[in-house]
Design a protein around this motif. Structure first.
Motif, PDB file in Angstrom:
ATOM      1  N   PRO A 621     -72.074  -4.699   6.955  1.00  0.00           N
ATOM      2  CA  PRO A 621     -73.255  -3.860   7.197  1.00  0.00           C
ATOM      3  C   PRO A 621     -73.422  -2.805   6.103  1.00  0.00           C
ATOM      4  O   PRO A 621     -72.441  -2.280   5.577  1.00  0.00           O
ATOM      5  CB  PRO A 621     -72.958  -3.204   8.548  1.00  0.00           C
ATOM      6  N   VAL A 622     -74.681  -2.494   5.794  1.00  0.00           N
ATOM      7  CA  VAL A 622     -74.990  -1.487   4.783  1.00  0.00           C
ATOM      8  C   VAL A 622     -76.311  -0.842   5.217  1.00  0.00           C
ATOM      9  O   VAL A 622     -77.039  -1.408   6.030  1.00  0.00           O
ATOM     10  CB  VAL A 622     -75.095  -2.149   3.380  1.00  0.00           C
ATOM     11  N   THR A 623     -76.594   0.360   4.708  1.00  0.00           N
ATOM     12  CA  THR A 623     -77.821   1.046   5.113  1.00  0.00           C
ATOM     13  C   THR A 623     -78.828   1.060   3.972  1.00  0.00           C
ATOM     14  O   THR A 623     -78.489   1.419   2.843  1.00  0.00           O
ATOM     15  CB  THR A 623     -77.506   2.500   5.525  1.00  0.00           C
ATOM     16  N   ALA A 624     -80.053   0.659   4.288  1.00  0.00           N
ATOM     17  CA  ALA A 624     -81.152   0.775   3.324  1.00  0.00           C
ATOM     18  C   ALA A 624     -81.918   2.052   3.652  1.00  0.00           C
ATOM     19  O   ALA A 624     -82.174   2.332   4.826  1.00  0.00           O
ATOM     20  CB  ALA A 624     -82.080  -0.426   3.431  1.00  0.00           C
ATOM     21  N   VAL A 625     -82.282   2.819   2.624  1.00  0.00           N
ATOM     22  CA  VAL A 625     -83.073   4.030   2.823  1.00  0.00           C
ATOM     23  C   VAL A 625     -84.469   3.780   2.246  1.00  0.00           C
ATOM     24  O   VAL A 625     -84.620   3.449   1.073  1.00  0.00           O
ATOM     25  CB  VAL A 625     -82.418   5.248   2.134  1.00  0.00           C
ATOM     26  N   LEU A 626     -85.479   3.918   3.117  1.00  0.00           N
ATOM     27  CA  LEU A 626     -86.875   3.718   2.706  1.00  0.00           C
ATOM     28  C   LEU A 626     -87.520   5.097   2.612  1.00  0.00           C
ATOM     29  O   LEU A 626     -87.394   5.891   3.553  1.00  0.00           O
ATOM     30  CB  LEU A 626     -87.624   2.896   3.757  1.00  0.00           C
ATOM     31  N   SER A 627     -88.219   5.388   1.499  1.00  0.00           N
ATOM     32  CA  SER A 627     -88.802   6.736   1.406  1.00  0.00           C
ATOM     33  C   SER A 627     -89.978   6.789   0.436  1.00  0.00           C
ATOM     34  O   SER A 627     -90.119   5.935  -0.441  1.00  0.00           O
ATOM     35  CB  SER A 627     -87.735   7.740   0.944  1.00  0.00           C
ATOM     36  N   PHE A 628     -90.842   7.799   0.625  1.00  0.00           N
ATOM     37  CA  PHE A 628     -91.885   8.174  -0.335  1.00  0.00           C
ATOM     38  C   PHE A 628     -92.318   9.586   0.048  1.00  0.00           C
ATOM     39  O   PHE A 628     -91.989  10.081   1.126  1.00  0.00           O
ATOM     40  CB  PHE A 628     -93.078   7.196  -0.330  1.00  0.00           C
ATOM     41  N   VAL A 629     -93.071  10.237  -0.839  1.00  0.00           N
ATOM     42  CA  VAL A 629     -93.520  11.599  -0.548  1.00  0.00           C
ATOM     43  C   VAL A 629     -94.933  11.541   0.039  1.00  0.00           C
ATOM     44  O   VAL A 629     -95.813  10.877  -0.505  1.00  0.00           O
ATOM     45  CB  VAL A 629     -93.503  12.455  -1.834  1.00  0.00           C
ATOM     46  N   ASN A 630     -95.138  12.231   1.166  1.00  0.00           N
ATOM     47  CA  ASN A 630     -96.469  12.337   1.769  1.00  0.00           C
ATOM     48  C   ASN A 630     -97.399  13.033   0.765  1.00  0.00           C
ATOM     49  O   ASN A 630     -97.196  14.194   0.439  1.00  0.00           O
ATOM     50  CB  ASN A 630     -96.370  13.154   3.067  1.00  0.00           C
ATOM     51  N   PRO A 631     -98.437  12.343   0.268  1.00  0.00           N
ATOM     52  CA  PRO A 631     -99.289  12.954  -0.761  1.00  0.00           C
ATOM     53  C   PRO A 631    -100.370  13.860  -0.188  1.00  0.00           C
ATOM     54  O   PRO A 631    -101.114  14.476  -0.947  1.00  0.00           O
ATOM     55  CB  PRO A 631     -99.938  11.731  -1.423  1.00  0.00           C
ATOM     56  N   LEU A 632    -100.470  13.941   1.148  1.00  0.00           N
ATOM     57  CA  LEU A 632    -101.599  14.657   1.757  1.00  0.00           C
ATOM     58  C   LEU A 632    -101.241  16.096   2.107  1.00  0.00           C
ATOM     59  O   LEU A 632    -100.070  16.444   2.286  1.00  0.00           O
ATOM     60  CB  LEU A 632    -102.055  13.925   3.027  1.00  0.00           C
ATOM     61  N   GLU A 633    -102.297  16.901   2.268  1.00  0.00           N
ATOM     62  CA  GLU A 633    -102.128  18.293   2.721  1.00  0.00           C
ATOM     63  C   GLU A 633    -102.129  18.344   4.241  1.00  0.00           C
ATOM     64  O   GLU A 633    -102.463  19.356   4.828  1.00  0.00           O
ATOM     65  CB  GLU A 633    -103.286  19.159   2.189  1.00  0.00           C
ATOM     66  N   ARG A 634    -101.842  17.230   4.895  1.00  0.00           N
ATOM     67  CA  ARG A 634    -101.792  17.204   6.361  1.00  0.00           C
ATOM     68  C   ARG A 634    -100.583  16.368   6.778  1.00  0.00           C
ATOM     69  O   ARG A 634    -100.094  15.548   5.995  1.00  0.00           O
ATOM     70  CB  ARG A 634    -103.085  16.638   6.934  1.00  0.00           C
ATOM     71  N   ALA A 635    -100.136  16.552   8.007  1.00  0.00           N
ATOM     72  CA  ALA A 635     -98.942  15.835   8.469  1.00  0.00           C
ATOM     73  C   ALA A 635     -99.270  14.367   8.743  1.00  0.00           C
ATOM     74  O   ALA A 635    -100.413  14.023   9.070  1.00  0.00           O
ATOM     75  CB  ALA A 635     -98.407  16.499   9.730  1.00  0.00           C
ATOM     76  N   LEU A 636     -98.258  13.510   8.619  1.00  0.00           N
ATOM     77  CA  LEU A 636     -98.402  12.099   8.991  1.00  0.00           C
ATOM     78  C   LEU A 636     -97.771  11.892  10.362  1.00  0.00           C
ATOM     79  O   LEU A 636     -96.651  12.351  10.608  1.00  0.00           O
ATOM     80  CB  LEU A 636     -97.695  11.187   7.979  1.00  0.00           C
ATOM     81  N   THR A 637     -98.482  11.193  11.254  1.00  0.00           N
ATOM     82  CA  THR A 637     -97.962  10.956  12.605  1.00  0.00           C
ATOM     83  C   THR A 637     -97.962   9.455  12.901  1.00  0.00           C
ATOM     84  O   THR A 637     -98.680   8.684  12.262  1.00  0.00           O
ATOM     85  CB  THR A 637     -98.849  11.661  13.651  1.00  0.00           C
ATOM     86  N   GLY A 638     -97.171   9.046  13.878  1.00  0.00           N
ATOM     87  CA  GLY A 638     -97.114   7.631  14.266  1.00  0.00           C
ATOM     88  C   GLY A 638     -96.615   6.748  13.128  1.00  0.00           C
ATOM     89  O   GLY A 638     -97.164   5.682  12.860  1.00  0.00           O
ATOM     90  N   CYS A 639     -95.555   7.213  12.445  1.00  0.00           N
ATOM     91  CA  CYS A 639     -95.092   6.522  11.229  1.00  0.00           C
ATOM     92  C   CYS A 639     -94.227   5.307  11.564  1.00  0.00           C
ATOM     93  O   CYS A 639     -93.381   5.364  12.460  1.00  0.00           O
ATOM     94  CB  CYS A 639     -94.265   7.474  10.372  1.00  0.00           C
ATOM     95  N   GLU A 640     -94.433   4.202  10.818  1.00  0.00           N
ATOM     96  CA  GLU A 640     -93.594   3.014  11.000  1.00  0.00           C
ATOM     97  C   GLU A 640     -93.487   2.231   9.692  1.00  0.00           C
ATOM     98  O   GLU A 640     -94.474   2.011   9.010  1.00  0.00           O
ATOM     99  CB  GLU A 640     -94.185   2.094  12.079  1.00  0.00           C
TER     100      GLU A 640
END
Length: 705
Positions: A621-640
């Motif tokens: 087993p190993v862990t993958a990290v998925l990421s990016f920077v939110n480019p908006l001036e508002r929050a992101l909700t319901g993320c998947e």
């Protein structure tokens, strides 16, 4: 003496798969594989063991292969096992290699034009001195596929190296987005997954393709272009373009074909929802699984010619307001898609004059019917390029897609037809035609991008390109009328809309039109500029901003008009894929000269970064990290996030992520268990309520423990 009774039949799935290039299929790599997968026109080996020793002088053994439930001449092969048999590329043969006690080793050769599918085997034994016989039905699957490695197969590709890409590569890229910001969206074809061949057989049955036609790649690929959409016959995917996907999966969320084909096979119902690149991804999976070389093709700025005029016509009122219908074609208006994705498949074309074999275009996205069904192609690229529209199938529609002229018409009471020509643009349609470059996969960049426009048309503006289009026009009465009007128009003011290159999401942008008066008199000009959010197929969503006004341009003088569009203007109105259309139009009061232009661009979003905190070791087993920077001036909700990979257990994995504050890092962790050695690919998508269609991919090596 009684006839021989079969104890066991075995087709050496693993040993046969090496020379047949089928070793990548998952079912071949199970611990004790029972499914054999071979290619037509090429010998494969088997063995049969009986319950008593074989007497070659007295015993006869017959193999009867059948396809489908009502075998006919083309879907049946019956032969006796014999010692002295010469293989024959047009007939079934079975040659005894060795007899040892109760066991016969043999080699079967199949005809090179054989229908593909799951073949059944019956073994019939007799003793020469008696009428009695024994019948044994083999209960395991034997798939026989197309053989593009065999020079006698209709799908043969002379440069067999390319088959590593066009048949054996299970991950690729699809170019999506308007011309200036198009980028490769990674797609996991997964044609070797254990569900793909069964799902493919199910969809061929659903399409009701007669078994005896399943060896003909022309008929088969035409049927595949029909059955991958659900419009006529309960096909695989329901197309939808309006942004309403709550009762299914949004097209942008899919990471590959396996999940779609798996759902189709399991539920035996159409899968919601697809758009052009999703249809094209599934077509490539099905074709590559069957052994038909295939590639996904993206046409940037693609015409949909609804009335066979080989033009795309836009109509305006007297005051240059754009009409959203075609007054000359009540059935439907022509449209221009930012991009459109279809497939090329490779085959010989014995049904056409020489020179039209090779790549053929097929399109599974339902747009227009062809012979009464939503199907398109196979259209030879050579016929599209030369403008030979009389050849099968759908060459005229494909020629317009890549090479129609864009004509603008303005309502004009003084004109005989009621409309006068504003302008005609020979360069607008079919700017680039992109596919993935063989043998390269660039998860984050575009090093793997190949422009194959030269295979579809001559360079724009060259004499050959005009001749090919006019060759098509010559055969079409309607097209002749449209092109006749385009020949005469005089103008003494020039207009130019400046290109917008890139707009990162959340940033403002400005639209500028330059006006030059080249006459010796002043000119009064009415002008309007609009910015609209659009779906990628050209359908408008919402007006974002519009300005109109009058401007005076002195003799031999230059002026400009412009509009500033702020992030707050467009963010609430963006639709999926963040495409924007800028339109500008103008009329010169004194001369009634009119002008219009439009431009598409995409507001740019970030890519998903996929990182591993340590080396990948087989079955650890190993862990993958998925990421990016939110480019908006508002929050992101319901993320998947959604992830697909060929080298981990579990086909498509979904990972919820926490809400992300404005401009903050969005990330999630995914436990991964690698189950394949060597290079494996990961394909990811992300969605939230505020931001969708974020993609990413990575290639990672898996090592021995």
């Amino acid at each position: 003496m009684d006839p021989l009774v079969v104890d066991v039949v075995h087709f050496y799935p693993r040993e046969n798969s090496q020379p047949h290039y089928t070793i990548k299929f998952e079912v071949i790599n199970e611990e004790n594989p029972t499914t054999a997968i071979v290619r037509r026109g090429q010998p494969f080996n088997g063995v049969v063991r009986f319950t008593r020793p074989v007497d070659e002088n007295e015993d006869t053994v017959q193999l009867v292969f059948t396809l489908g439930d009502k075998p006919q001449m083309d879907t049946q092969g019956a032969m006796f096992l014999k010692r002295d048999v010469l293989p024959d590329k047009y007939n079934w043969t079975a040659k005894i290699l060795d007899v040892q006690g109760d066991t016969i080793s043999f080699e079967v050769s199949t005809p090179v034009h054989l229908p593909v599918g799951v073949w059944a085997l019956r073994v019939v034994t007799r003793v020469k001195s008696s009428q009695a016989r024994e019948v044994y039905d083999f209960d395991q699957d034997l798939y026989i596929l197309f053989n593009p490695w065999n020079p006698d197969d209709q799908t043969y590709m002379e440069d067999t190296n390319l088959l590593q890409e066009y048949v054996l590569n299970d991950v690729g890229k699809v170019w999506v987005g308007p011309i200036k910001t198009t980028r490769g969206k990674p797609w996991f074809y997964g044609q070797f997954d254990s569900i793909v061949l069964p799902a493919t057989m199910f969809l061929l049955d659903r399409a009701e393709i007669p078994f005896h036609q399943r060896g003909d790649p022309i008929k088969l690929t035409r049927a595949i272009s029909r059955i991958v959409n659900s419009n006529d016959d309960g096909g695989v995917l329901v197309g939808r373009w309006d942004g309403q996907y709550d009762d299914g999966t949004a097209p942008s969320e899919w990471t590959g074909s396996v999940e779609i084909l798996g759902q189709y096979l399991e539920t035996q119902q159409e899968v919601p929802y697809g758009q052009c690149w999703v249809f094209a991804g599934v077509v490539t999976t099905v074709c590559r699984a069957l052994g038909i070389p295939s590639r996904v093709v993206s046409n940037l700025v693609s015409a949909h010619d609804a009335n066979s005029s080989l033009t795309v016509d836009k109509y305006y009122t007297e005051t240059m307001e754009e009409l959203d219908f075609d007054p000359n074609n009540p059935q439907g208006a022509d449209s221009i898609w930012n991009y459109h994705v279809w497939n090329d498949v490779w085959m010989a074309r014995p049904d056409l004059p020489a020179g039209y074999g090779g790549w053929q275009a097929i399109d599974a996205t339902p747009q227009e019917t062809s012979l009464g069904m939503y199907q398109c192609g196979p259209a030879p690229l050579e016929a599209i390029k030369q403008g030979v529209i009389g050849l099968n199938f759908d060459v005229e529609f494909m020629l317009a897609s890549v090479n129609a002229d864009l004509m603008r018409w303005r309502k004009d009471p003084d004109s005989e037809s009621g409309y006068s020509m504003v302008d005609t643009n020979n360069y607008h349609i079919g700017r680039m035609i992109l596919t993935k470059k063989p043998f390269v996969f660039d998860p984050l960049g575009d090093e793997d991008r190949q422009d194959i426009i030269g295979e579809y048309k001559y360079r724009e503006g060259t004499a050959s390109e005009r001749l090919a289009l006019m060759n098509g026009v010559r055969y079409s009465e309607r097209a002749k009328r449209y092109y006749a009007v385009a020949a005469n128009a005089s103008n003494d003011v020039t207009f130019k809309m400046r290109d917008i290159d890139t707009v990162p999401i959340g940033k403002d942008f400005r639209v500028i039109v330059d006006i030059d008066n080249i006459s010796n008199e002043g000119r009064n000009i009415k002008a309007a500029i609009t910015a609209t959010s659009v779906f990628y197929n050209g359908v408008k969503s919402e007006l974002v901003k519009k300005i109109e006004g009058k401007v005076f341009v002195g003799p031999q003088k230059h002026e400009q008009v412009s509009i500033l569009v702020k992030a707050d203007d467009y963010l609430p109105k963006l639709v999926e894929y963040c495409n924007m259309k800028i339109s500008a139009m103008a009329i010169v009061d004194e001369t009634k000269q009119s002008w219009a232009d439009d431009d598409d661009f995409q507001v740019l979003r970030p890519n998903i970064n996929i990182k591993f905190n340590e080396d990948l070791i087989l079955n650890q087993p190993v862990t993958a990290v998925l990421s990016f920077v939110n480019p908006l001036e508002r929050a992101l909700t319901g993320c998947e996030f959604r992830v697909s990979s060929s080298g981990v257990a579990g086909r498509a994995l979904r990972v919820p992520a926490d809400d992300a504050p404005p401009r903050a890092l969005v990330s999630a962790q995914l436990p991964v268990l690698p189950n394949k050695l060597g290079m494996i690919s990961f394909v990811a998508t992300f969605k939230s309520a505020e931001l969708k269609d974020i993609n990413g991919a990575a290639n990672v090596e898996v090592f021995e423990g």
